[in-house]
Design an enzyme around this catalytic site. Sequence first.
Site, mmCIF file in Angstrom:
data_model
loop_
_atom_site.group_PDB
_atom_site.id
_atom_site.type_symbol
_atom_site.label_atom_id
_atom_site.label_comp_id
_atom_site.label_asym_id
_atom_site.label_seq_id
_atom_site.Cartn_x
_atom_site.Cartn_y
_atom_site.Cartn_z
ATOM 1 N N CYS B 87 -3.397 -3.733 4.479
ATOM 2 C CA CYS B 87 -2.153 -2.816 5.218
ATOM 3 C C CYS B 87 -2.396 -3.098 6.662
ATOM 4 O O CYS B 87 -2.217 -4.371 7.112
ATOM 5 C CB CYS B 87 -1.894 -1.561 4.900
ATOM 6 S SG CYS B 87 -0.866 -0.482 4.991
ATOM 7 N N HIS B 204 -2.542 -1.719 -1.327
ATOM 8 C CA HIS B 204 -3.548 -0.941 -1.428
ATOM 9 C C HIS B 204 -4.448 -0.756 -2.791
ATOM 10 O O HIS B 204 -4.190 0.135 -3.439
ATOM 11 C CB HIS B 204 -3.246 0.548 -0.777
ATOM 12 C CG HIS B 204 -2.873 0.811 0.453
ATOM 13 N ND1 HIS B 204 -3.815 0.918 1.739
ATOM 14 C CD2 HIS B 204 -1.497 0.941 1.273
ATOM 15 C CE1 HIS B 204 -3.243 1.109 2.708
ATOM 16 N NE2 HIS B 204 -1.942 1.005 2.327
ATOM 17 N N GLU B 206 -7.183 -0.242 -3.453
ATOM 18 C CA GLU B 206 -8.320 0.765 -3.227
ATOM 19 C C GLU B 206 -7.710 2.124 -3.662
ATOM 20 O O GLU B 206 -8.530 2.940 -3.969
ATOM 21 C CB GLU B 206 -9.027 1.002 -1.850
ATOM 22 C CG GLU B 206 -8.056 1.695 -0.698
ATOM 23 C CD GLU B 206 -6.912 0.745 -0.051
ATOM 24 O OE1 GLU B 206 -6.696 -0.085 -0.698
ATOM 25 O OE2 GLU B 206 -6.428 1.299 0.885
#
Lengths: 80, 233
Positions: B87, B204, B206
């Site tokens: 990002c 994302h 994660e």
Amino acid sequence: MKARVTVTLKSGVLDPQGKAIEGALRSLGVDGVTSVRQGKVFDIELAGGDKAGAEAALKQAAEKLLANMVIENYRVEVLG
Amino acid sequence: MKAAILVFPGINRERDMARTLKLVSGRDPAMVWHAETALPAGTDLVVIPGGFSYGDYLRCGAIAARAPVMDAVRAHAAKGGLVLGVCNGFQILCESGLLPGLLMRNAGLKFICRDVYLRVERADTPFTAGYKKNQVIRVPVAHGEGNYIADGETIAKLEGEGRVLYRYASPDGMIDPDWNHNGAMNAIAGIVSERGNVLGMMPHPENHVDAAIGPTDGRGLFAGLNDHLAKAA
């Protein structure tokens, strides 16, 4: 010494913000606007009175940070 | 895996990233402040997390890309060390010159925060080893400037060299403008550097790693990296 660096998008690069502003102007009833491209203006003050030195420093500033040369052009004006 | 997460003022995804790296590797990553001039000894993965470094002033990632720690990241990458930017991290990598092109305002002008589908373009890289080629994964995005752009020559080079690792796709893996939420060129979601050791991606992964919260499709990226580094060690 005062100077101005103007950063604009290169022609051909899509400018969604400019498009949105163009649409807003139309909806405000501002007639005759056929295109808007937006950019940035940096008013910079420099120490010393060396015009050529100031231009060189501003060119460096523009290329190192103020403009992203992938999509933007810049113009340096030393206003004196 | 000995990971280091860079922390800039305005970054806000560093703890999500740290939690994921710990979950996958069993090891806490080092948190490295932007004013540092060196990475912890033995760092084998540098991660630049998401957020709004320096308030997105000037251009997204522009000021972070010129922070002192980035010289250490450049040196790490030049030695072939792995770098992952997610990002704002992707934006910072583009602004720093470690990756070509840059991320423009989303084509629809809106900040987009939702899950998207990505097609994994190849599985033979450290950043995709946890997946199969053409696998479709579901991961979140949260960005206003994720619209990847580069000149025609750069795009042709990226495509020709197989450097697009992740692309926005439909749930069944079709590349379709309707599923390219930010208008990125060639539906590009993630690219690697010429040497293949620096990945930048807008989504994302994660945030999709724990079944207690939702899908776990993002886990493969980190598990693949961990396996790759374990083998290399």
